[in-house]
Design a protein around this motif. Structure first.
Motif, mmCIF file in Angstrom:
data_model
loop_
_atom_site.group_PDB
_atom_site.id
_atom_site.type_symbol
_atom_site.label_atom_id
_atom_site.label_comp_id
_atom_site.label_asym_id
_atom_site.label_seq_id
_atom_site.Cartn_x
_atom_site.Cartn_y
_atom_site.Cartn_z
ATOM 1 N N LEU A 72 48.001 -62.066 -48.959
ATOM 2 C CA LEU A 72 47.901 -61.142 -50.083
ATOM 3 C C LEU A 72 46.431 -60.906 -50.418
ATOM 4 C CD1 LEU A 72 50.669 -62.701 -52.370
ATOM 5 C CD2 LEU A 72 50.902 -60.818 -50.735
ATOM 6 N N LEU A 73 46.028 -59.660 -50.437
ATOM 7 C CA LEU A 73 44.631 -59.314 -50.705
ATOM 8 C C LEU A 73 44.408 -59.125 -52.198
ATOM 9 C CD1 LEU A 73 41.920 -58.590 -49.269
ATOM 10 C CD2 LEU A 73 42.624 -56.191 -49.466
ATOM 11 N N ARG A 74 43.319 -59.711 -52.701
ATOM 12 C CA ARG A 74 42.928 -59.538 -54.100
ATOM 13 C C ARG A 74 41.433 -59.226 -54.151
ATOM 14 N NH1 ARG A 74 47.578 -59.442 -54.040
ATOM 15 N NH2 ARG A 74 49.100 -60.600 -55.292
ATOM 16 N N VAL B 155 41.622 -58.500 -59.432
ATOM 17 C CA VAL B 155 42.218 -57.167 -59.534
ATOM 18 C C VAL B 155 43.422 -57.113 -58.592
ATOM 19 C CG1 VAL B 155 41.819 -54.693 -59.314
ATOM 20 C CG2 VAL B 155 39.938 -56.213 -60.007
ATOM 21 N N PRO B 156 44.604 -56.756 -59.104
ATOM 22 C CA PRO B 156 45.796 -56.692 -58.244
ATOM 23 C C PRO B 156 45.709 -55.532 -57.263
ATOM 24 C CG PRO B 156 46.309 -55.880 -60.442
ATOM 25 C CD PRO B 156 44.919 -56.440 -60.515
ATOM 26 N N PRO B 157 46.436 -55.632 -56.141
ATOM 27 C CA PRO B 157 46.324 -54.628 -55.077
ATOM 28 C C PRO B 157 46.716 -53.214 -55.498
ATOM 29 C CG PRO B 157 48.170 -56.116 -54.681
ATOM 30 C CD PRO B 157 47.369 -56.707 -55.787
ATOM 31 N N ASN B 158 47.675 -53.091 -56.401
ATOM 32 C CA ASN B 158 48.085 -51.744 -56.818
ATOM 33 C C ASN B 158 46.955 -50.968 -57.475
ATOM 34 O OD1 ASN B 158 50.633 -52.202 -55.878
ATOM 35 N ND2 ASN B 158 51.552 -52.623 -57.862
ATOM 36 N N ASP B 159 45.944 -51.709 -57.951
ATOM 37 C CA ASP B 159 44.824 -51.058 -58.631
ATOM 38 C C ASP B 159 43.712 -50.629 -57.678
ATOM 39 O OD1 ASP B 159 46.173 -51.460 -60.958
ATOM 40 O OD2 ASP B 159 44.890 -53.059 -61.729
ATOM 41 N N PHE B 160 43.724 -51.154 -56.437
ATOM 42 C CA PHE B 160 42.617 -50.770 -55.555
ATOM 43 C C PHE B 160 43.031 -50.376 -54.138
ATOM 44 C CE2 PHE B 160 42.905 -55.354 -54.852
ATOM 45 C CZ PHE B 160 42.703 -55.480 -53.492
ATOM 46 N N ILE B 161 44.212 -50.812 -53.676
ATOM 47 C CA ILE B 161 44.630 -50.450 -52.319
ATOM 48 C C ILE B 161 44.787 -48.932 -52.156
ATOM 49 C CG2 ILE B 161 46.514 -50.590 -50.644
ATOM 50 C CD1 ILE B 161 44.752 -53.018 -50.600
ATOM 51 N N ALA C 107 41.450 -47.575 -51.591
ATOM 52 C CA ALA C 107 40.950 -47.950 -50.270
ATOM 53 C C ALA C 107 41.555 -47.053 -49.194
ATOM 54 C CB ALA C 107 41.268 -49.417 -49.988
ATOM 55 N N GLU C 108 42.828 -46.704 -49.358
ATOM 56 C CA GLU C 108 43.475 -45.834 -48.380
ATOM 57 C C GLU C 108 42.930 -44.416 -48.456
ATOM 58 O OE1 GLU C 108 47.595 -46.449 -49.322
ATOM 59 O OE2 GLU C 108 47.811 -48.016 -47.802
ATOM 60 N N GLN C 109 42.742 -43.919 -49.674
ATOM 61 C CA GLN C 109 42.225 -42.559 -49.851
ATOM 62 C C GLN C 109 40.817 -42.416 -49.294
ATOM 63 O OE1 GLN C 109 42.589 -41.589 -54.037
ATOM 64 N NE2 GLN C 109 44.761 -42.176 -54.065
ATOM 65 N N ILE D 280 40.330 -48.751 -46.094
ATOM 66 C CA ILE D 280 41.398 -49.664 -45.712
ATOM 67 C C ILE D 280 41.258 -50.081 -44.243
ATOM 68 C CG2 ILE D 280 43.040 -47.877 -44.964
ATOM 69 C CD1 ILE D 280 43.847 -51.081 -46.997
ATOM 70 N N VAL D 281 40.610 -49.235 -43.433
ATOM 71 C CA VAL D 281 40.444 -49.568 -42.014
ATOM 72 C C VAL D 281 39.504 -50.765 -41.831
ATOM 73 C CG1 VAL D 281 39.628 -48.732 -39.779
ATOM 74 C CG2 VAL D 281 41.020 -47.242 -41.231
ATOM 75 N N PRO D 282 38.254 -50.719 -42.338
ATOM 76 C CA PRO D 282 37.409 -51.913 -42.192
ATOM 77 C C PRO D 282 37.950 -53.122 -42.952
ATOM 78 C CG PRO D 282 36.334 -50.270 -43.582
ATOM 79 C CD PRO D 282 37.503 -49.594 -42.952
ATOM 80 N N ILE D 283 38.670 -52.896 -44.052
ATOM 81 C CA ILE D 283 39.253 -54.017 -44.784
ATOM 82 C C ILE D 283 40.289 -54.727 -43.919
ATOM 83 C CG2 ILE D 283 40.772 -54.624 -46.714
ATOM 84 C CD1 ILE D 283 39.301 -52.509 -48.382
ATOM 85 N N THR D 284 41.169 -53.955 -43.292
ATOM 86 C CA THR D 284 42.190 -54.545 -42.424
ATOM 87 C C THR D 284 41.549 -55.234 -41.229
ATOM 88 O OG1 THR D 284 43.759 -52.830 -43.080
ATOM 89 C CG2 THR D 284 44.280 -54.061 -41.085
ATOM 90 N N GLU D 285 40.481 -54.647 -40.719
ATOM 91 C CA GLU D 285 39.799 -55.240 -39.566
ATOM 92 C C GLU D 285 39.045 -56.514 -39.943
ATOM 93 O OE1 GLU D 285 37.660 -51.897 -38.025
ATOM 94 O OE2 GLU D 285 39.443 -51.058 -37.050
ATOM 95 N N TRP D 286 38.869 -56.743 -41.231
ATOM 96 C CA TRP D 286 38.363 -58.027 -41.713
ATOM 97 C C TRP D 286 39.520 -59.007 -41.935
ATOM 98 C CZ3 TRP D 286 39.489 -60.059 -46.663
ATOM 99 C CH2 TRP D 286 38.861 -61.279 -46.950
ATOM 100 N N ILE D 287 40.634 -58.494 -42.464
ATOM 101 C CA ILE D 287 41.765 -59.346 -42.827
ATOM 102 C C ILE D 287 42.361 -60.049 -41.610
ATOM 103 C CG2 ILE D 287 44.169 -59.331 -43.642
ATOM 104 C CD1 ILE D 287 43.381 -57.158 -45.631
ATOM 105 N N VAL D 288 42.641 -59.300 -40.539
ATOM 106 C CA VAL D 288 43.376 -59.868 -39.406
ATOM 107 C C VAL D 288 42.669 -61.084 -38.810
ATOM 108 C CG1 VAL D 288 44.287 -59.420 -37.101
ATOM 109 C CG2 VAL D 288 44.596 -57.714 -38.912
ATOM 110 N N PRO D 289 41.390 -60.983 -38.410
ATOM 111 C CA PRO D 289 40.729 -62.188 -37.875
ATOM 112 C C PRO D 289 40.525 -63.267 -38.935
ATOM 113 C CG PRO D 289 39.194 -60.327 -37.958
ATOM 114 C CD PRO D 289 40.530 -59.781 -38.277
#
Length: 206
Positions: free
Chosen positions: A29-31, A40-46, A49-51, A55-64
């Motif tokens: 879970l990302l915060r 800050v809960p995800p509904n307030d910033f995800i 990030a998508e718009q 969200i692309v570099p964030i996800t590329e940080w999350i997975v590894p």
């Protein structure tokens, strides 16, 4: 600036097997740990990030980072069979980049792909169901577990259960919250579980 200032943090929510209470996995879970320590809960910033495409570099940080947290230096006496990571529609629409991210992470870490689960929502695949299906098939060929998240809050078409290459269905919490007091909710959940199990799909309740 949250990405630049390294303010994003991961928490892990456990998933339990209701048959015996064993630890079945966890969900990342990302915060956003904003200045001053306010989470800050995800509904307030995800959505932002998508718009913005962040969200692309964030996800590329999350997975590894998930792999590093649990499999590069595992916590003593805790074994996580599988960790679930949410994947946005942005990545579903860029299959080559998503598959490269997963394969690079697996190659560099040496872990089994069965340790990873990718969660997609109904809304993330609706824009191009054909492309999304091909992306998910390619990921399953890597032995990655695929979960359909938030089932029951969108269109909830039963055809998804037949056409999409998914291993897990996540029931939204709206079905679960009052299940002990609401017979209708209980019957719906029971029916969905029976249907999914009959076609080889496991069920997770939020």
């Amino acid at each position: 600036h949250a990405v630049e200032k390294d303010e994003l943090v991961l928490f892990y929510q456990p998933q339990f097997n209701l048959d015996d209470g064993s630890l079945a996995g966890a969900e990342a879970l990302l915060r956003w740990n904003r200045d001053g320590g306010k989470l800050v809960p995800p509904n307030d910033f995800i959505p932002l990030a998508e718009q913005s495409g962040l969200i692309v570099p964030i996800t590329e940080w999350i997975v590894p980072q998930v792999v590093s947290d649990w499999y590069a230096s595992p916590v003593e006496s805790i074994i996580i069979p599988r960790v679930a990571i949410n994947i946005s529609g942005y990545h579903i629409g860029q299959p080559e980049r998503l598959i490269k991210l997963i394969t690079d992470t697996l190659d560099q870490s040496g872990i089994s792909p069965q340790h990873l689960e990718l969660e997609v929502t109904e809304s993330s695949i609706l824009e191009d169901i054909g492309r999304a299906t091909e992306t998910l098939k390619a990921l399953r060929e890597l032995d990655i577990t695929i979960a359909l998240d938030d089932f029951g809050t969108g269109y909830s078409s039963l055809s998804y259960l037949v056409s999409l290459p998914i291993d897990l269905l996540k029931l939204d919490r709206m079905f679960i919250t009052d299940i002990c007091n609401d017979k209708r909710s209980m019957d719906v959940v029971r029916g969905l579980i029976m249907m999914c199990h009959s076609i080889g799909i496991k069920v997770v309740a939020e």
